[in-house]
Design an enzyme around this catalytic site. Sequence first.
Site, PDB file in Angstrom:
ATOM      1  N   ARG A   1      -7.852   7.836  19.902  1.00 60.74           N
ATOM      2  CA  ARG A   1      -6.405   8.375  20.011  1.00 60.74           C
ATOM      3  C   ARG A   1      -5.422   8.694  20.684  1.00 60.74           C
ATOM      4  O   ARG A   1      -6.278  10.260  20.981  1.00 60.74           O
ATOM      5  CB  ARG A   1      -6.316   8.277  18.288  1.00 60.74           C
TER       6      ARG A   1
ATOM      7  N   ASN B   1     -17.649   3.805   1.990  1.00 58.86           N
ATOM      8  CA  ASN B   1     -16.406   4.244   3.397  1.00 58.86           C
ATOM      9  C   ASN B   1     -17.007   3.150   3.846  1.00 58.86           C
ATOM     10  O   ASN B   1     -17.756   2.996   4.370  1.00 58.86           O
ATOM     11  CB  ASN B   1     -16.743   5.985   3.678  1.00 58.86           C
TER      12      ASN B   1
ATOM     13  N   ARG C   1     -13.708   5.754  -0.628  1.00 60.67           N
ATOM     14  CA  ARG C   1     -12.370   5.977   0.662  1.00 60.67           C
ATOM     15  C   ARG C   1     -11.410   4.973   0.213  1.00 60.67           C
ATOM     16  O   ARG C   1     -11.935   4.393   0.994  1.00 60.67           O
ATOM     17  CB  ARG C   1     -13.388   6.833   1.343  1.00 60.67           C
TER      18      ARG C   1
ATOM     19  N   GLU D   1     -16.772  15.426   2.765  1.00 55.14           N
ATOM     20  CA  GLU D   1     -16.130  14.157   2.028  1.00 55.14           C
ATOM     21  C   GLU D   1     -16.765  13.156   0.806  1.00 55.14           C
ATOM     22  O   GLU D   1     -15.930  13.120  -0.177  1.00 55.14           O
ATOM     23  CB  GLU D   1     -15.296  12.874   3.013  1.00 55.14           C
TER      24      GLU D   1
ATOM     25  N   GLY E   1     -13.248  16.367  14.298  1.00 48.71           N
ATOM     26  CA  GLY E   1     -14.032  15.146  14.518  1.00 48.71           C
ATOM     27  C   GLY E   1     -13.778  13.912  16.224  1.00 48.71           C
ATOM     28  O   GLY E   1     -12.694  14.636  16.442  1.00 48.71           O
TER      29      GLY E   1
ATOM     30  N   HIS F   1      -6.980  12.647   6.516  1.00 44.11           N
ATOM     31  CA  HIS F   1      -8.662  13.329   6.460  1.00 44.11           C
ATOM     32  C   HIS F   1      -7.896  14.253   5.566  1.00 44.11           C
ATOM     33  O   HIS F   1      -8.618  15.568   5.053  1.00 44.11           O
ATOM     34  CB  HIS F   1      -8.366  14.267   7.678  1.00 44.11           C
TER      35      HIS F   1
END
Length: 392
Positions: A235, A9, A87, A373, A204, A175
């Site tokens: 964000r 990732n 990912r 994930e 998260g 996600h």
Amino acid sequence: MTRAVLTLNAGSSSLKVSLFPENGETPLATGLADRIGPEGVLKLKDASGTPIETTGDLTNHAGAMAAVIDGFRAHFSDLDLVAIGHRVVHGGADRDAPATVTDDLLADLERLSPFAPLHQPHNLAGIRAAMAAFPGVPQVTCFDTAFHRNQPFVNDTFALPREMYAEGVRRYGFHGLSYDYIAGELARTAPQLAEGRVVVAHLGNGASMCGITNGRSISSTMGFSALDGLPMGTRCGQVDPGVLLYLMDQKGMTATEISDLLYKKSGLLGLSGLSNDMRTLEAAGTPEAMQAIDYFVFRCQRELGAMAAALSGIDAVVFCGGIGENSRLIRARICERLDWMGIEIDHARNAANERVISSDIARTTVMVIPTNEELVIARAARAAVGLQEAAE
Ligand code: ADP
């Protein structure tokens, strides 16, 4: 011989890795290269938590990858990688499943970089570095957008001129690997609920919600980018586009400056003026930190209501992600004014981080399910090379 599947990732300045056995679900080793650049650090550990020593050039992703590989090869002297899973943030409008890397696929994913300029180029650099390090090992991409690709049109579009939809200005949602995992866990452990109307709150550092029924994503709070919806660590979440016009027109801000503001300086950090980290804010108790938490909680409640409307009701809420899995305070605060939705938590269960935290008489089941994930990526990589589901 240690036959294994590697998952990668690659972020803008990080590389997260897991090494799974060929047919097991518990990693043999995990690692994180962080702050890749002049101050890069790499930590690898095996399944028992013992550090795996390695050194290398951590100033760029290729160097970090080489250091990871050297560490794993030294620790597992007979390592044989059967597949590598990656990912990738963006798979475009049509990809609703993982895909095996070919030159054509890479070129296609490259064309999507303008849609996710902060993430996609790094994901692709990770794939190239892995291809160079392991020529001949199948590389499989898992997209954060794929899980959402079959949403109804009204949840997939903006009310902009149609040609914009055609050129890809759509609500992609992200996600997806996390939601895929949770949907699978629900189907496995609570099949009746999995057939019902479920809202998953992935809270998260990045945060979003997804309305799911029968394993299918109906609506997501994230849209064209990973900025929309809930406020996050740094964000902004949903913001009136008029604000952006004002910043450009009246304050002369450039696209780069606005991007920096919305991605890196807003959310919990911007509102609190203190930190992007929920633990820090919970401990701080300053008026600004409390307001940042209030805003986060309120927007979660609003979006839960919107998701319930999109699903025509609600049977379960699942919390996951660092905040969702660990913060009893935030879970309790989000649930506290939602009794009208049949949501009522049992505070002892919530404090103990139990899997089901709703009270026995509540109409809506509230659950905490740690997401995974990496396992979704490993399973996809394994399936792509024709291996069976893990026996564990
Ligand atoms: P990412 O989106 O980067 O994967 P995580 O899912 O690890 O992030 O979530 C990180 C967030 O989880 C941080 O805001 C952190 O403060 C929060 N968090 C982790 N543990 C706790 C806890 N015990 N209480 C409150 N917040 C927590």
